[in-house]
Design an enzyme around this catalytic site. Sequence first.
Site, PDB file in Angstrom:
ATOM      1  CG  ASP A   1      -2.013   1.001   1.180  1.00  0.00           C
ATOM      2  OD1 ASP A   1      -1.796   2.089   0.598  1.00  0.00           O
ATOM      3  OD2 ASP A   1      -3.106   0.719   1.704  1.00  0.00           O
TER       4      ASP A   1
ATOM      5  CG  ASP B   1       1.656   0.294  -9.412  1.00  0.00           C
ATOM      6  OD1 ASP B   1       1.818  -0.090  -8.235  1.00  0.00           O
ATOM      7  OD2 ASP B   1       0.577   0.738  -9.834  1.00  0.00           O
TER       8      ASP B   1
ATOM      9  NE  ARG C   1      -5.694 -12.873  -8.600  1.00  0.00           N
ATOM     10  CZ  ARG C   1      -6.388 -13.747  -7.874  1.00  0.00           C
ATOM     11  NH1 ARG C   1      -7.670 -13.942  -8.150  1.00  0.00           N
ATOM     12  NH2 ARG C   1      -5.829 -14.415  -6.895  1.00  0.00           N
ATOM     13  CE1 TYR C   2      -2.618  -2.252  -6.974  1.00  0.00           C
ATOM     14  CE2 TYR C   2      -0.353  -2.538  -7.727  1.00  0.00           C
ATOM     15  CZ  TYR C   2      -1.374  -1.725  -7.293  1.00  0.00           C
ATOM     16  OH  TYR C   2      -1.162  -0.380  -7.187  1.00  0.00           O
TER      17      TYR C   2
END
Length: 233
Positions: free
Chosen positions: A138, A174, A213-214
């Site tokens: 996060d 990212d 998946r993220y």
Amino acid sequence: MIDENHPMRAAGNFFGRRHGKPLRPHQSNLFEDLLPRLKLDLATPAPQDLRSLFEAPVETVRMEIGFGGGEHLHHESGRYPQSGFIGVEPFINGMAKMLAALDQAPRPNLRLYDEDATAVLDWLPDASLAGIDLFYPDPWHKRRHWKRRFVSDANLDRFARVLKPGAKFRFASDIEHYVNWTLQHCRRHAAFDWQAESPADWNDAYEGWPGTRYEAKAFREGRRAAYLTFIRR
């Protein structure tokens, strides 16, 4: 009483929401039946030889913090059966996906924990891990929340204590600001070296990387990832 050998855990959480969509009955059953068999018991002292935590004979032990849906952790634990893995994920729906994968394809070299990763780090013996992975944590975008980012001076101290000399801390994100944040924190920490020599060292995914998946969602939305590797001195 505070153990002076271990940093105090921060008062704030390093993770966001604990629960998303309601669990299906089978997922709830896995939490009741499978998770207790795999969950680390931090109420008892950690064994000096972490290899004894696993059903399978293993040579080394690695840890993944915040494994999300478990795609990478399940892949790596199958790819390296000679290594033991400790996976930590407080988000209930992520843990549910991991338990479902283990129900279909068990991993005798894997243990889990579904609460605060800093508790596990403080429980582990000195120089007991061959690696720590922290992928797509996060980013806590708002400035007032940056103190909740998992990469911090206190947690790097924790990493330095439990990692063996030469062990790797791998970080992927990212979010450019979090990548730069991690570089700054690790490069000023006395225990870690960043050995990148060319852009390919952080632009290219890790060898054998299965993706998550993220990550796929981030790529669809036009974001690029950076893959950082730091070595414990």
